[in-house]
Design an enzyme around this catalytic site. Structure first.
Site, PDB file in Angstrom:
ATOM      1  CE  LYS A  54      11.823   1.240   6.326  1.00  0.00           C
ATOM      2  NZ  LYS A  54      11.010   2.272   6.894  1.00  0.00           N
ATOM      3  CB  SER A 307       6.253   2.498  12.103  1.00  0.00           C
ATOM      4  OG  SER A 307       5.846   3.798  11.716  1.00  0.00           O
TER       5      SER A 307
HETATM    6  C1  LIG Z   1       9.891   2.782   6.438  1.00  0.00           C
HETATM    7  C2  LIG Z   1       8.890   3.258   7.412  1.00  0.00           C
HETATM    8  C3  LIG Z   1       7.503   3.051   7.222  1.00  0.00           C
HETATM    9  C4  LIG Z   1       6.933   2.410   5.985  1.00  0.00           C
HETATM   10  O1  LIG Z   1       7.483   1.158   5.710  1.00  0.00           O
HETATM   11  P1  LIG Z   1       7.508   0.535   4.252  1.00  0.00           P
HETATM   12  O2  LIG Z   1       7.960  -0.849   4.437  1.00  0.00           O
HETATM   13  O3  LIG Z   1       8.483   1.348   3.430  1.00  0.00           O
HETATM   14  O4  LIG Z   1       6.127   0.657   3.683  1.00  0.00           O
HETATM   15  C5  LIG Z   1       6.649   3.463   8.245  1.00  0.00           C
HETATM   16  N1  LIG Z   1       7.103   4.069   9.355  1.00  0.00           N
HETATM   17  C6  LIG Z   1       8.419   4.294   9.563  1.00  0.00           C
HETATM   18  C7  LIG Z   1       8.836   4.964  10.818  1.00  0.00           C
HETATM   19  C8  LIG Z   1       9.361   3.899   8.601  1.00  0.00           C
HETATM   20  O5  LIG Z   1      10.669   4.123   8.826  1.00  0.00           O
END
Ligand SMILES: *Cc1c(COP(=O)(O)O)cnc(C)c1O
Length: 331
Positions: A54, A307
């Protein structure tokens, strides 16, 4: 849509955020490659300074503001990885960041936000009330409202993740990413599909409360009933007035899957045991999808966006319990 985003916006984002967000490694997973008879690659965005991808979008959103707006500051309502990323980027760039949260946000999240340098505004008894307060502060104090996903600068920032994957391994056949509001899949999808339309983009959500997948099925943004999940970063709606990510996900995502809690738990344990990484549930859903849906990856080159890694000990203990592990006896 007022303006279409292009790969050019992602290149601009990349130049802006360099120095704030990392260009993360893409590492081959020996164990997943062996297990599925494929070439599996892990895009390690859990290694970003705030522990999740993010930061890419948050940094680009702040850097895209004009100097006067930067001086006045910004406001958001995200309590999760986006709020944390925006607070961090604000501190690094000298942009005041306010995060509106409801009284119900748990103490550990409040503490994490406070430590990341945000000014917290505690208001209301729900996320919606906190969001209204954020919009009120925008109007009253002239702050810029920065939403966690439905924003062109945020999407372009998240897209840099996809750009990096294909720069490093141009012949990737499939990319798996967690799907919530769709900022990641929209940006990454734009990058990947523009560079190589043949690369498949796959979004994965938890079973209950998969807002984007339900909206895509309905053909318009819909509200969903949420439930607690190990992939807590994937919770929340996409906004009934969604302006960007719904249309972009529709356009750039090839397929979406849902995964059970037990599969998410097993995938998290895979990361711990085989990759020696502690990741949050949202980061493990791609691996969970391959297992649960018995996807045939043999001979293919596959990238998984890892992510994030922001995980409480309670949630990790719950993952162990669901996966049938007794961590304290085995560690
Ligand atoms: C926010 C997030 C997502 C998904 O992202 P979006 O842009 O909201 O679809 C996936 N993994 C993690 C760790 C996140 O913080």
């Amino acid at each position: 849509m007022s303006k279409q985003l292009t790969l050019h916006d992602i290149y601009l984002a990349r130049r802006r955020i360099a120095g704030l967000a990392l260009r993360t490694p893409l590492l081959r997973s020996e164990s997943l490659s062996r297990r599925w008879n494929c070439e599996a690659w892990l895009k390690l965005d859990n290694l970003q300074p705030t522990g999740a991808f993010k930061l890419r979008g948050a940094a680009n959103a702040l850097l895209g503001l004009d100097p006067a707006q930067r001086a006045r500051g910004v406001v958001t309502m995200s309590t999760g990885n986006f709020g944390r990323a925006l607070a961090y980027a604000g501190q690094r760039l000298g942009v005041p960041v306010k995060v509106c949260i409801s009284r119900l946000v748990p103490a550990n999240k409040v503490e994490a936000l406070r430590q990341s340098g945000a000014e917290l505004v505690i208001h209301g008894a729900s996320q919606d009330e906190a969001d209204l307060e954020a919009r009120r502060l925008r109007d009253e104090q002239g702050l810029a409202y920065v939403p966690p996903f439905d924003d062109p600068l945020v999407i372009a920032g998240q897209g840099t993740c996809g750009l990096e994957i294909l720069e490093e391994q141009p012949d990737i056949d499939l990319v798996f990413a967690g799907l919530s509001g769709g900022g990641l899949v929209a940006g990454l999808g734009l990058a990947v599909k523009t560079i190589n339309p043949a690369t498949e983009v796959i979004g994965v959500s938890m079973n209950q409360g998969a807002a984007m997948l339900e909206s895509l099925a309905a053909g318009r943004p819909v509200q969903v009933v949420e439930a607690p999940s190990l992939a807590d970063s994937l919770g929340g709606g996409i906004g009934l007035d969604n302006a960007w990510t719904f249309a972009m996900t529709q356009r750039y995502m090839d397929r979406g899957y849902r995964v059970d809690e037990v599969q998410i738990a097993r995938a998290m344990l895979h990361f711990l045991r085989e990759e020696k990484m502690l990741v949050e549930g949202a980061a493990a859903v791609g691996v969970a999808a391959v297992e649960q849906h018995r996807l045939d990856l043999s001979g293919r080159r596959v990238a998984f966006v890892v992510s994030g890694q922001n995980l409480s000990t309670e949630t990790f203990a719950e993952a162990c319990r669901l996966a049938g592990e007794r961590p304290y006896e085995n560690l």
